[in-house]
Structure formats: C-alpha cells, structure tokens
Design a protein around this motif. Structure first.
Motif, short mmCIF file in Angstrom:
data_model
loop_
_atom_site.label_atom_id
_atom_site.label_comp_id
_atom_site.label_asym_id
_atom_site.label_seq_id
_atom_site.Cartn_x
_atom_site.Cartn_y
_atom_site.Cartn_z
N SER A 138 72.91 -13.69 -58.49
CA SER A 138 73.84 -13.31 -57.29
C SER A 138 74.22 -12.03 -56.65
N GLN A 139 73.64 -11.04 -57.61
CA GLN A 139 73.83 -9.64 -57.18
C GLN A 139 72.47 -8.91 -56.67
N ALA A 140 71.47 -10.00 -56.43
CA ALA A 140 70.23 -9.44 -56.02
C ALA A 140 70.26 -8.75 -54.80
N ASP A 141 71.23 -9.06 -53.66
CA ASP A 141 71.28 -8.36 -52.51
C ASP A 141 72.13 -7.21 -52.67
N SER A 142 72.74 -6.90 -53.42
CA SER A 142 73.68 -5.80 -53.49
C SER A 142 73.12 -4.35 -53.47
N PRO A 143 73.70 -3.28 -52.66
CA PRO A 143 72.83 -2.28 -52.40
C PRO A 143 72.86 -1.54 -53.84
N VAL A 144 71.94 -0.76 -53.91
CA VAL A 144 71.64 0.42 -54.96
C VAL A 144 72.56 1.81 -54.68
N PRO A 145 73.27 2.30 -55.32
CA PRO A 145 74.04 3.49 -54.77
C PRO A 145 73.08 4.74 -54.89
N GLU A 146 72.55 4.51 -56.12
CA GLU A 146 71.64 5.92 -56.22
C GLU A 146 70.34 5.84 -55.45
N LEU A 147 69.99 4.69 -54.74
CA LEU A 147 68.62 4.62 -54.13
C LEU A 147 69.21 3.81 -52.79
N PRO A 148 69.59 4.73 -51.77
CA PRO A 148 70.23 4.14 -50.49
C PRO A 148 69.41 3.09 -49.79
N TYR A 149 68.25 3.15 -49.81
CA TYR A 149 67.42 2.24 -49.07
C TYR A 149 67.03 0.90 -49.62
N LEU A 150 67.51 0.77 -50.94
CA LEU A 150 67.05 -0.21 -51.79
C LEU A 150 68.01 -1.35 -52.15
N ARG A 151 67.86 -2.51 -52.36
CA ARG A 151 68.75 -3.45 -52.98
C ARG A 151 68.23 -3.82 -54.45
N MET A 152 69.24 -4.37 -55.15
CA MET A 152 69.06 -4.51 -56.49
C MET A 152 67.63 -5.16 -56.92
N LYS A 153 67.37 -6.20 -56.06
CA LYS A 153 66.22 -6.88 -56.09
C LYS A 153 64.73 -6.14 -55.49
N ASP A 154 65.03 -5.09 -55.16
CA ASP A 154 63.96 -4.48 -54.88
C ASP A 154 63.47 -3.28 -55.96
N LEU A 155 64.35 -3.15 -57.14
CA LEU A 155 63.94 -2.17 -58.05
C LEU A 155 62.65 -2.56 -58.82
N PRO A 156 62.04 -1.65 -59.26
CA PRO A 156 60.82 -1.58 -59.77
C PRO A 156 60.96 -2.57 -61.17
N ALA A 202 49.72 10.47 -51.46
CA ALA A 202 50.70 10.21 -50.58
C ALA A 202 51.09 11.17 -49.48
N ILE A 203 51.47 11.03 -48.44
CA ILE A 203 51.69 11.80 -47.24
C ILE A 203 53.09 12.54 -47.16
N GLU A 204 53.20 13.52 -47.40
CA GLU A 204 54.49 14.35 -47.58
C GLU A 204 55.37 14.15 -46.11
N ASP A 205 54.53 14.03 -44.96
CA ASP A 205 55.18 14.17 -43.72
C ASP A 205 55.95 12.76 -43.63
N ALA A 237 59.36 13.20 -46.46
CA ALA A 237 59.73 14.43 -46.60
C ALA A 237 61.08 14.30 -47.49
N GLU A 238 62.40 13.36 -47.21
CA GLU A 238 63.49 13.34 -48.16
C GLU A 238 63.07 12.95 -49.46
N GLN A 239 62.18 12.07 -49.89
CA GLN A 239 61.70 11.63 -51.22
C GLN A 239 61.03 12.75 -51.78
N LEU A 240 60.30 13.46 -51.04
CA LEU A 240 59.51 14.72 -51.78
C LEU A 240 60.59 15.47 -52.36
N ASP A 241 61.73 15.98 -51.48
CA ASP A 241 62.75 16.86 -52.04
C ASP A 241 63.42 16.26 -53.55
N GLN A 242 63.32 14.93 -53.47
CA GLN A 242 64.28 14.50 -54.57
C GLN A 242 63.21 14.61 -55.66
N THR A 243 61.99 14.39 -55.60
CA THR A 243 61.08 14.48 -56.60
C THR A 243 60.61 15.91 -57.26
#
Length: 448
Positions: free
Chosen positions: A158-176, A207-210, A213-219
């Motif tokens: 029931s929570q599969a479509d909830s957003p993931v606060p730590e990963l703003p583009y993802l929903r719970m069902k998108d987690l690896p 990967a292509i950093e261009d 870019a946002e994910q590269l900074d986090q990494t």
C-alpha cells in the motif's frame, strides 16, 4: 614500471554475468587502445571466448561452483557463492601474475567482486573498481543503510507509491531490490560492495557526468575516492562480442525490410525470468499493436518451458512478415538500425545507455536492482519513455507500443531524447567530459 614489451600491464578481473562482461571488455579495449597491456582474469563459470579478444592475455581461475549453484535462480546467492569460492583461487592467481609482472600498474575489478580489497592490499597493488550502473542508481544503492534503518525496504504494498524523502525522484517501489529469498543476503551484498568501493583506489563508471551532474555531486560526497565517468563505453570501441549466447544475425536482414522507425524491439535482459501468463500477455500485446516487432526471448527465460513452445497454435503464422522472435540479438546493431523506433526493455544500464545513444525511446519493464531506478528516470525525470507500472496485460502492452510508436506523445519523447544522444556524442569527443575523465584516469593509473 615493469611492462610487457613497452606497455604497462593492467589485470582485469571480470564478473561472469552478461550485463557485466560487456562493459568489462569494452573498458579493457578502451585501455588497450590507450597503450596498456591487458590480462583478463576470469572464472570457469560463464567463461568468455578468448578468441574474440586475441590482443588480451586470458587467465582462468577455478570457481568451484556445483551445477546446482551455477544454475541457482537466486542471483544474489550465486554472487555470494562466487565471492566465497574465488578467494583462494584469486589469491593464487594474483601471486603468480605478480611474480611475472611485479610492478603491474593496477588491478581493475568489477564491483561485485567485493572480497578483493583485502587481497589486493596484501599484495600492495592498487585496486580500481568498475561500477556498471549509472550515477542515479549508484546514489540509491549507496543510501541502502539509511533506507533499511527507516524501514523503507520492508514497506507494505500500500505504500509502494509513496515518495522517498532521501531520493526525491524515486518512489518506494523504485528502490533497488534484489531477487533473493533472504533480504539479509541483499544487505550483505550491498555492505560488501560499498566497503570495497570506499577502500578502493578509484571508481570507474560507464556513465556520462553531463547527464547526471547532481548525482555526481552526491556520489563525490559519499565516496571520498577518485571517480572517473568515461561512458558511454561502447561509443569508444569497435564491437567485439562478449556475448555468452549466440547472436541471431538474421534479425538485421529482417530489419532491412522494414520501414524507418517502425519496429518495436523487445528484449528483457540476460537474467530476469517471467511466468507463462506474463509471456503470453506480452506476445498478444505485441501482435495486437499491429506494429512490426523484433522480440528476443532468451531460452529458459520463461519459467517451466524451454523456449516459445507455449505460444498458441497459429500464433507464429499470424505474425508472418510483421514480427520476428529470436533467442538473442546483436543489440547495439539493432538499436542503431534505421528501422528501430522503440525499445521494450528491462532498463538495465547497458540497454538504457545504448538506447539513449541511438535516440530510441523506451517502454520500461524493470525487474530488480538498478533497473527500477533507471525506469523511473526514463519515464518521469528524463521523460523519454513509458513505464509499465501495473500487472502486465496485453491491452496495456498494445496501448504502450502504439503510444510510443505512433502518437504525438511518442514524438515528444523522440524530441527529448535527441539532446541526450547529442550529449553522449559530444562527451567522448576531444575536450568532452568523458574524454577529459579518460585522460585523467590514464594519468592516474600511470602515477601508481
């Protein structure tokens, strides 16, 4: 530096799954073309065909897998078995190789070989790690401990479509998520890989950093080691097959007979399996779309069957001239063919970056791991594809194929993916981000 002839030597320890062998050998060819001598260390399990790479030296190590372990449908358990059984053989192999090349430049290991950090440290040789996912999925993997602590990885449906606060583009069902009987097994893999990455001399990404870019900074904040984004690998080298399956080249002559951008190419990867009902829904959905289709059905990928014998009587005849089913295909050539206009994909990173490089929009049917992250980015962030979010049914497949191939919505995706293709082309040219990063990687390796 000790060299083989005049070339510095790199030991490359490949991981024996198709989605890893491809970028491993692409990287090997890139480095060979830039003046390195390559020694490929590989397992007996899924052993690569060395005759396809006569310019490399190949060294095989025993992996000790039993037949039942090698065919284990639980891929995560297979990964752990390989990591435990290859410790002693890799130790012996590295000792022997270093006695022959005592000042080899470095070892490059696939990230799934998480046991290697202690051994390379013991021998005093730098260890670079190849991570075969993109940066967006990598960020999601790197936060698994936080996600586990907050209970996200065991949420109810029931929570599969909830957003993931730590990963703003993802929903719970998108987690690896990993295809394993025991969730602790997946956690063990993630812990091992992250520990190995943080203790490495550097990380190489296809990967292509261009584009990220946002994910590269986090990494860079999370992993205080040198990072080198030098993708897309396949754009730097001529194709040399590292395929474990025989590619059916007749699909290219079939594509030659089709209209430009008319064919939906369907291939769901080298590992994932489906049940009979899901297979039949895809079959009818492709047929009923009335679009030409090229469909890769890997032998053994339909649980309980050998290949496509469960198709109803008359189905093959009904798609004559309109559809072609093969066991395996030369994917890069298919995606670059003028007739290919869409890709029904599992969203593994190799397939995703290859599709971007050919400006082919996608229909996403992810299964596990990074595929889920990639699918969300394709559909919602980059908006270059459609996401099959619901139970797989023929009408949904049919509607998605038609929307992608014939509607204004599909045309908008084609327009959005073109700048991404252009970015991928520019980054490997002289002065582009991947070109600069490759130069930095080579200088870094030579500094060891």
């Amino acid at each position: 530096m000790e060299t083989r002839g005049t070339k510095p030597v790199i030991f490359l320890f490949t991981f024996p799954l198709q989605g890893h062998l491809n970028p491993n050998f692409q990287l090997a060819n890139i480095l060979f073309n830039r003046g390195f001598s390559i020694t490929v260390i590989h397992t007996e399990f899924n052993s690569p065909n060395s005759s396809n790479f006569p310019h490399f030296t190949f060294v095989s190590i025993p992996d000790g897998l039993s037949d039942s372990e090698a065919s284990n449908p639980d891929v995560i358990e297979l990964l752990h078995d390989l990591n435990s059984k290859c410790v002693a053989p890799f130790d012996d192999c590295l000792k022997k190789l270093l006695s022959e090349e005592p000042t080899a430049a470095c070892v490059i290991v696939d990230a799934l070989w998480y046991f290697t950090d202690d051994l390379t440290e013991k021998f005093g040789i730098p260890r670079m790690v190849l991570r075969t996912v993109n940066l967006s999925a990598f960020v999601a993997f790197s936060k698994f401990h936080v996600l586990r602590e907050k209970g996200y990885l065991s949420l109810q449906e029931s929570q599969a479509d909830s957003p993931v606060p730590e990963l703003p583009y993802l929903r719970m069902k998108d987690l690896p998520w990993f295809q394993t009987e025991d969730p602790r097994s997946g956690d063990k893999l993630k812990r091992g890989v992250i520990k190995s990455l943080k203790s490495s001399s550097g990380i190489i990404f296809n990967a292509i950093e261009d584009l990220e870019a946002e994910q590269l900074d986090q990494t860079l904040k999370e992993f205080p080691v040198p990072l080198f984004c030098i993708g897309p690998f396949h754009r730097r080298v001529t194709a040399s097959s590292s395929s474990l399956l025989t590619q059916d080249m007749t699909c290219l002559s079939w594509l030659d007979k089709q209209e430009p951008k008319s064919v939906i190419y369907a291939s769901l990867g080298s590992i994932a399996s489906m049940d009979e009902s899901e297979f039949l829904e895809i079959a009818w959905g492709l047929r009923n779309s009335n679009q030409p289709f090229l469909w890769v059905v890997r032998p053994g990928s339909i649980r309980g069957t050998e290949w496509i014998e469960i198709l109803p009587k008359g189905f093959i005849e009904s798609i004559e001239g309109k559809g072609k089913i093969v066991k395996w295909a030369p994917q890069i050539e298919v995606l670059s063919h003028r007739a290919t206009g869409g890709f029904l994909t599992h969203c593994g990173w190799n397939s995703t970056i290859e599709s971007i490089c050919e400006a082919v929009p996608m229909i996403c049917k992810p299964s596990f791991g990074d595929q889920r992250v990639n699918a969300r980015y394709i559909s919602d962030v980059w908006r270059i594809g459609l996401h099959l979010e619901n139970k797989i049914e023929r009408l949904e497949i049919e509607n998605c194929v038609r929307a992608l191939m014939t509607s204004s919505h599909g045309e908008e995706m084609r327009k959005r993916i073109m700048p991404m293709k252009e970015t991928a082309e520019q980054c490997v040219k002289l002065g582009g981000s991947s070109d600069r990063n490759l130069g930095n990687l080579i200088a870094y390796i030579l500094s060891f």
